[in-house]
Scaffold this motif. Structure first.
Motif, PDB file in Angstrom:
ATOM      1  N   MET A 193       0.651  -0.986   0.007  1.00 42.39           N
ATOM      2  CA  MET A 193       0.344   0.081  -0.180  1.00 42.39           C
ATOM      3  C   MET A 193       1.190   1.238   0.260  1.00 42.39           C
ATOM      4  SD  MET A 193      -2.367   1.560   0.539  1.00 42.39           S
ATOM      5  CE  MET A 193      -3.914   1.097  -0.052  1.00 42.39           C
ATOM      6  N   ILE A 194       0.508   2.178  -0.629  1.00 44.60           N
ATOM      7  CA  ILE A 194       1.854   3.217  -0.791  1.00 44.60           C
ATOM      8  C   ILE A 194       0.248   4.750  -0.131  1.00 44.60           C
ATOM      9  CG2 ILE A 194       2.587   5.215  -2.249  1.00 44.60           C
ATOM     10  CD1 ILE A 194       2.750   2.515  -4.314  1.00 44.60           C
TER      11      ILE A 194
ATOM     12  N   LEU B  47      -1.322  -2.100  -7.795  1.00 40.16           N
ATOM     13  CA  LEU B  47      -1.309  -1.990  -7.045  1.00 40.16           C
ATOM     14  C   LEU B  47      -1.955  -0.050  -5.879  1.00 40.16           C
ATOM     15  CD1 LEU B  47       2.763  -0.326  -7.364  1.00 40.16           C
ATOM     16  CD2 LEU B  47       1.857  -2.393  -5.231  1.00 40.16           C
ATOM     17  N   ARG B  48      -2.727  -0.361  -4.304  1.00 40.92           N
ATOM     18  CA  ARG B  48      -3.224   0.507  -3.860  1.00 40.92           C
ATOM     19  C   ARG B  48      -2.743   0.701  -3.158  1.00 40.92           C
ATOM     20  NH1 ARG B  48      -7.304  -4.641  -0.894  1.00 40.92           N
ATOM     21  NH2 ARG B  48      -8.334  -2.522  -0.353  1.00 40.92           N
ATOM     22  N   THR B  49      -3.309   2.021  -3.510  1.00 37.35           N
ATOM     23  CA  THR B  49      -2.872   3.730  -2.874  1.00 37.35           C
ATOM     24  C   THR B  49      -3.477   4.450  -1.840  1.00 37.35           C
ATOM     25  OG1 THR B  49      -3.900   5.117  -5.032  1.00 37.35           O
ATOM     26  CG2 THR B  49      -1.619   3.689  -4.956  1.00 37.35           C
ATOM     27  N   CYS B  50      -3.557   5.458  -0.967  1.00 31.43           N
ATOM     28  CA  CYS B  50      -4.421   6.552  -0.484  1.00 31.43           C
ATOM     29  C   CYS B  50      -3.664   7.811  -0.515  1.00 31.43           C
ATOM     30  CB  CYS B  50      -3.878   5.379   1.058  1.00 31.43           C
ATOM     31  SG  CYS B  50      -4.977   6.602   2.041  1.00 31.43           S
ATOM     32  N   SER B  51      -3.983   8.742  -0.939  1.00 33.65           N
ATOM     33  CA  SER B  51      -4.651   9.538  -1.545  1.00 33.65           C
ATOM     34  C   SER B  51      -3.926  11.144   0.331  1.00 33.65           C
ATOM     35  CB  SER B  51      -5.331  10.416  -1.659  1.00 33.65           C
ATOM     36  OG  SER B  51      -6.318  11.353  -1.312  1.00 33.65           O
ATOM     37  N   PRO B  52      -3.237  12.309   0.214  1.00 35.91           N
ATOM     38  CA  PRO B  52      -2.807  13.082   1.537  1.00 35.91           C
ATOM     39  C   PRO B  52      -4.300  13.282   1.618  1.00 35.91           C
ATOM     40  CG  PRO B  52      -2.035  13.341   0.226  1.00 35.91           C
ATOM     41  CD  PRO B  52      -2.474  12.789  -0.662  1.00 35.91           C
TER      42      PRO B  52
ATOM     43  N   GLY C 269      -8.821   9.770   7.538  1.00 32.33           N
ATOM     44  CA  GLY C 269      -9.286   8.416   8.595  1.00 32.33           C
ATOM     45  C   GLY C 269      -8.033   7.006   7.905  1.00 32.33           C
ATOM     46  N   ALA C 270      -8.057   7.554   7.212  1.00 31.06           N
ATOM     47  CA  ALA C 270      -7.030   6.643   5.936  1.00 31.06           C
ATOM     48  C   ALA C 270      -7.841   5.023   5.440  1.00 31.06           C
ATOM     49  CB  ALA C 270      -5.932   5.940   6.902  1.00 31.06           C
ATOM     50  N   GLN C 271      -8.979   5.196   5.042  1.00 24.45           N
ATOM     51  CA  GLN C 271     -10.093   3.930   4.369  1.00 24.45           C
ATOM     52  C   GLN C 271      -9.332   2.872   3.690  1.00 24.45           C
ATOM     53  OE1 GLN C 271     -11.809   3.868   7.768  1.00 24.45           O
ATOM     54  NE2 GLN C 271     -13.126   2.676   6.385  1.00 24.45           N
ATOM     55  N   PRO C 272      -8.779   3.090   2.475  1.00 27.68           N
ATOM     56  CA  PRO C 272      -8.379   2.359   2.156  1.00 27.68           C
ATOM     57  C   PRO C 272      -7.020   1.282   2.275  1.00 27.68           C
ATOM     58  CG  PRO C 272      -8.412   4.968   1.302  1.00 27.68           C
ATOM     59  CD  PRO C 272      -8.816   4.684   2.213  1.00 27.68           C
ATOM     60  N   VAL C 273      -6.099   2.092   3.532  1.00 27.41           N
ATOM     61  CA  VAL C 273      -5.118   1.492   4.125  1.00 27.41           C
ATOM     62  C   VAL C 273      -6.461   0.439   4.694  1.00 27.41           C
ATOM     63  CG1 VAL C 273      -3.180   1.636   5.545  1.00 27.41           C
ATOM     64  CG2 VAL C 273      -3.897   3.583   3.916  1.00 27.41           C
ATOM     65  N   MET C 274      -6.501   0.930   5.489  1.00 25.17           N
ATOM     66  CA  MET C 274      -7.581  -0.197   6.667  1.00 25.17           C
ATOM     67  C   MET C 274      -8.154  -1.146   6.096  1.00 25.17           C
ATOM     68  SD  MET C 274      -5.649   1.565   9.192  1.00 25.17           S
ATOM     69  CE  MET C 274      -6.890   0.552  10.586  1.00 25.17           C
TER      70      MET C 274
ATOM     71  N   LEU D 140       0.695  10.533  12.362  1.00 22.39           N
ATOM     72  CA  LEU D 140       1.848   9.548  13.473  1.00 22.39           C
ATOM     73  C   LEU D 140       0.138   8.869  13.503  1.00 22.39           C
ATOM     74  CD1 LEU D 140       2.953  11.787  16.178  1.00 22.39           C
ATOM     75  CD2 LEU D 140       3.986   9.955  14.922  1.00 22.39           C
ATOM     76  N   LYS D 141      -0.550   9.776  13.002  1.00 24.31           N
ATOM     77  CA  LYS D 141      -2.195   9.066  13.259  1.00 24.31           C
ATOM     78  C   LYS D 141      -2.328   8.117  12.862  1.00 24.31           C
ATOM     79  CE  LYS D 141      -7.347   9.853  12.869  1.00 24.31           C
ATOM     80  NZ  LYS D 141      -8.361  10.822  11.849  1.00 24.31           N
ATOM     81  N   LEU D 142      -2.170   7.752  11.259  1.00 21.78           N
ATOM     82  CA  LEU D 142      -1.808   6.849   9.772  1.00 21.78           C
ATOM     83  C   LEU D 142      -1.157   5.890  10.628  1.00 21.78           C
ATOM     84  CD1 LEU D 142      -2.330   5.315   7.598  1.00 21.78           C
ATOM     85  CD2 LEU D 142      -0.179   7.000   6.713  1.00 21.78           C
TER      86      LEU D 142
END
Length: 258
Positions: free
Chosen positions: A128-129, A148-153, A159-164, A218-220
Motif C-alpha cells: 500500500m502506498i 498497487l493500492r494507494t491512499c491520497s493525502p 482516516g486512511a480508509q483505503p489503508v485499513m 503519526l495517526k496513520l
C-alpha cells in the motif's frame, strides 16, 4: 536524535562524500558505491538474523535490503506500507538516482543489480502506498499495471480508509513501514530536500511534493499498529539544511574553523 535502542545498533559504512559528484554508471548514478553499501547492509543483517529492523536513512534505497530480509523471513505474511509522496517504482531509464527505484525492485521489477538483492519479491497485493499524489506518467502506469493500492493525502487525513480496508482484505500478519519524510509538507517541516533554502519553483523537476504533517503520519501509523505487528520501520530522506549550512559557516569562522 532517535531514542536509545533496546537492541543492537549497527552503522552501514558509507564513504565520506567529496565535492565530486558520483558518476553515472550504466544509467545509474554511483552504481558501484550503492552496490557496495547493499552488500555491507546484507552482511550486517545476516550476522544478527533479526526478527525486526529499524532503519534510519539515508535516502529511500536504505529500505531495499532490510525489507528484502523481512520478505524472506515472513513471506506472504509481510505487508509493506510505503508512506511516500512518490511510489519509487522508476528504473534507470526514467531516472538515474536509485532512491526512486527501490519499491519497484522490492516488487521484483527494474534494474537487475537491485532486484538481485531481493530473493523473495513482495507481492503487489501486499503493498500500500499512502500519501501519494500526482504520480508521473510512468509511475501511474506501473501502479495500474500491477494493481498497487494507494491512499491520497486527503484520504490519510480523513482516516486512511483505503489503508485499513487493505489490511482487512489481505492475509497480511506483519508490517514493514517505509516513511519517506518527503511525504511531509515542506512549508511546515523544513528538513527536506524540497525545503532547500533559496530554491526555485522548478528546481526539482516539478515532481509532487508532500502534503501531510507529522500528526497525520503519526495517526496513520498508530491506526495500522492496532491491526498488525510492525516488524520493519524506515525513516528516509532527512535533509537538515540549516544544520548543514551552519556546519559550512562554522568551518570558515575565526577561532572555530581552524
Amino acid at each position: 536524535m532517535a531514542p536509545p535502542s533496546a537492541g543492537p545498533v549497527e552503522e552501514v559504512p558509507v564513504d565520506a562524500p567529496t565535492d565530486v559528484p558520483l558518476p553515472v554508471e550504466d544509467e545509474m548514478r554511483g552504481r558501484s558505491v550503492l552496490l557496495k553499501q547493499i552488500q555491507e547492509a546484507r552482511k550486517i543483517i545476516e550476522r544478527h538474523q533479526p526478527k525486526s529492523l529499524a532503519v534510519l536513512g539515508g535516502d529511500c534505497l536504505v529500505s531495499l535490503v532490510p525489507f528484502s530480509w523481512l520478505s524472506e523471513r515472513y513471506g506472504d505474511r509481510l505487508g509493506v506500507l510505503w508512506i511516500d509522496t512518490h511510489p519509487d517504482v522508476q528504473t534507470p531509464k526514467q531516472y538515474t538516482n536509485a532512491h526512486a527505484h527501490v519499491l519497484g525492485a522490492l516488487l521484483g521489477h527494474g534494474d537487475p543489480d537491485l532486484t538481485k538483492a531481493v530473493t523473495r519479491p513482495v507481492p503487489a497485493k501486499n503493498v500500500m502506498i499512502a500519501g501519494i499524489h500526482d504520480p508521473l506518467p510512468f509511475e501511474a502506469q506501473f501502479i495500474a499495471d500491477h494493481g498497487l493500492r494507494t491512499c491520497s493525502p486527503q484520504q490519510v487525513r480523513d482516516g486512511a480508509q483505503p489503508v485499513m480496508e487493505w489490511l482487512k482484505d489481505s492475509q497480511i500478519e506483519v508490517l514493514a513501514i517505509h516513511l519517506d519524510l518527503d511525504v511531509l509538507d515542506p512549508h511546515n517541516f523544513r528538513s527536506l530536500l524540497f525545503a532547500k533554502p533559496g530554491r526555485g519553483k522548478h528546481d526539482f523537476g516539478d515532481v509532487a511534493e508532500g502534503k501531510l504533517n507529522i500528526p497525520d503520519v503519526l495517526k496513520l501509523i498508530q491506526e495500522v499498529t492496532t491491526e498488525k505487528e510492525v516488524v520493519g520501520m524506515t525513516i528516509a530522506e532527512h535533509m537538515p539544511w540549516d544544520a548543514l549550512n551552519l556546519q559550512e559557516m562554522l568551518k570558515q569562522l575565526p577561532l572555530i574553523g581552524g
